[in-house]
Scaffold this active site. Sequence first.
Site, mmCIF file in Angstrom:
data_model
loop_
_atom_site.group_PDB
_atom_site.id
_atom_site.type_symbol
_atom_site.label_atom_id
_atom_site.label_comp_id
_atom_site.label_asym_id
_atom_site.label_seq_id
_atom_site.Cartn_x
_atom_site.Cartn_y
_atom_site.Cartn_z
ATOM 1 N N ILE A 10 0.847 -1.190 0.000
ATOM 2 C CA ILE A 10 0.000 0.000 0.000
ATOM 3 C C ILE A 10 0.884 1.242 0.000
ATOM 4 O O ILE A 10 1.819 1.343 0.792
ATOM 5 C CB ILE A 10 -0.910 0.029 1.248
ATOM 6 C CG1 ILE A 10 -1.640 -1.304 1.420
ATOM 7 C CG2 ILE A 10 -1.900 1.192 1.172
ATOM 8 C CD1 ILE A 10 -2.230 -1.512 2.799
ATOM 9 N N THR A 36 3.942 1.509 2.875
ATOM 10 C CA THR A 36 5.010 2.373 2.365
ATOM 11 C C THR A 36 4.630 3.848 2.503
ATOM 12 O O THR A 36 3.455 4.212 2.529
ATOM 13 C CB THR A 36 5.322 2.083 0.887
ATOM 14 O OG1 THR A 36 4.246 2.566 0.063
ATOM 15 C CG2 THR A 36 5.520 0.593 0.645
ATOM 16 N N LYS A 42 6.860 8.365 9.773
ATOM 17 C CA LYS A 42 5.417 8.592 9.885
ATOM 18 C C LYS A 42 4.626 7.284 9.903
ATOM 19 O O LYS A 42 3.402 7.295 9.949
ATOM 20 C CB LYS A 42 4.932 9.480 8.739
ATOM 21 C CG LYS A 42 5.476 10.909 8.809
ATOM 22 C CD LYS A 42 4.916 11.782 7.709
ATOM 23 C CE LYS A 42 5.416 13.219 7.831
ATOM 24 N NZ LYS A 42 4.863 14.099 6.760
ATOM 25 N N ASP A 57 8.920 6.727 -2.351
ATOM 26 C CA ASP A 57 8.488 8.001 -2.927
ATOM 27 C C ASP A 57 7.929 7.666 -4.304
ATOM 28 O O ASP A 57 8.687 7.349 -5.228
ATOM 29 C CB ASP A 57 9.676 8.964 -3.038
ATOM 30 C CG ASP A 57 9.283 10.307 -3.641
ATOM 31 O OD1 ASP A 57 8.166 10.428 -4.173
ATOM 32 O OD2 ASP A 57 10.116 11.238 -3.602
ATOM 33 N N ASN A 80 -2.538 4.388 -3.247
ATOM 34 C CA ASN A 80 -3.334 5.237 -2.364
ATOM 35 C C ASN A 80 -2.748 6.631 -2.172
ATOM 36 O O ASN A 80 -3.481 7.581 -1.893
ATOM 37 C CB ASN A 80 -3.480 4.546 -0.998
ATOM 38 C CG ASN A 80 -4.050 5.452 0.055
ATOM 39 O OD1 ASN A 80 -5.245 5.725 0.092
ATOM 40 N ND2 ASN A 80 -3.182 5.962 0.929
ATOM 41 N N TYR A 145 -8.186 18.851 -8.749
ATOM 42 C CA TYR A 145 -8.168 17.639 -7.926
ATOM 43 C C TYR A 145 -9.157 16.607 -8.465
ATOM 44 O O TYR A 145 -8.810 15.437 -8.677
ATOM 45 C CB TYR A 145 -8.502 17.980 -6.479
ATOM 46 C CG TYR A 145 -8.678 16.772 -5.589
ATOM 47 C CD1 TYR A 145 -7.572 16.056 -5.138
ATOM 48 C CD2 TYR A 145 -9.951 16.335 -5.210
ATOM 49 C CE1 TYR A 145 -7.725 14.934 -4.326
ATOM 50 C CE2 TYR A 145 -10.112 15.226 -4.407
ATOM 51 C CZ TYR A 145 -9.003 14.521 -3.965
ATOM 52 O OH TYR A 145 -9.162 13.405 -3.170
ATOM 53 N N LYS A 149 -8.657 12.792 -10.262
ATOM 54 C CA LYS A 149 -9.321 11.563 -9.833
ATOM 55 C C LYS A 149 -10.141 10.956 -10.974
ATOM 56 O O LYS A 149 -10.223 9.730 -11.113
ATOM 57 C CB LYS A 149 -10.216 11.843 -8.629
ATOM 58 C CG LYS A 149 -9.431 12.219 -7.365
ATOM 59 C CD LYS A 149 -8.459 11.126 -6.977
ATOM 60 C CE LYS A 149 -7.722 11.414 -5.709
ATOM 61 N NZ LYS A 149 -6.783 10.318 -5.313
ATOM 62 N N VAL A 178 -14.424 10.548 4.502
ATOM 63 C CA VAL A 178 -13.829 9.683 5.517
ATOM 64 C C VAL A 178 -12.963 10.557 6.412
ATOM 65 O O VAL A 178 -12.294 11.475 5.933
ATOM 66 C CB VAL A 178 -12.979 8.562 4.881
ATOM 67 C CG1 VAL A 178 -12.290 7.727 5.958
ATOM 68 C CG2 VAL A 178 -13.845 7.668 3.997
#
Length: 283
Positions: A10, A36, A42, A57, A80, A145, A149, A178
């Site tokens: 992921i 990843t 993080k 990256d 993702n 944006y 998508k 979400v």
Amino acid sequence: MSTTKRTVLITGCSAGSMGSALALAFHASGLHVYATARTPSKMAHLTSLGISTLTLDVQSASSIAACVNQIPSLDMLVNNAGAQYTMPIADLSIPEAKELFDLNVWSYIAVTQAFLPLLLKAERGMVVNQTSVGAVTTIPFQGVYNASKAATAMLSDTLRLELQPFGITVVDLRTAIVKTNLVKNLNEAKQPSLPDGSIYEPAREVVEKALRQEGFDENAGMKAEEWARLTVLDLLKKNPPNVIWRGDSAWLTRLAAVLPFGMFDGMVKKLTGLDVVEQIIRK
């Protein structure tokens, strides 16, 4: 019978993200998860649970290649990683818009191409692309944006057909509201503001609040953990859906996508403050 765990990689698994929630849900379902992110620190919360974490990256060819070399086999790839960019189309920065497409569109293709040889060896290979209900929704100030998508959604659907001869499934996650850190990341990266000379100057304050999504309720939306749990259940089905609509208001967006063009314009204007902007501009 083989007892080898199915594996999933992921992208974009930093704490507070949908990628992180997916990593936890897949881990709970018994898969070997490769989580990843560009910044490994993080993902400390995932490492502490025994989840494999790797640096990736998605906009670096060398980083992608290095990550591929660390994976012996792969059953499922979840693209993702992504970001948001809010700005009226009349005022947007073309270089910044291109950067967003590099991350939200082209990195998905680059990562998929790199891991495809491993997926071809899997018994039931799968590519999962995180798009958004924005792929089929017109939202003022989010044109770039949503366009990114929409582009990824079309590429996913095309890839679905192109990879069918090889037994690889492609799934599009049309995710709605979400609870994640997406808006927080948008504002921490750069406080969105209109450029000098904007045609929206008379309504600058209202528009900039919309760009920063200040009216967005941080408590709104489906809990990321619940979204991920249900999404993983769908993905692990013998015949998973080609498109998974999930998140608060996902059903409404799905409905709007098939209703007559422009039927929800009034509601969308009110939600984004464009109705107020329109009143100010027309004075």
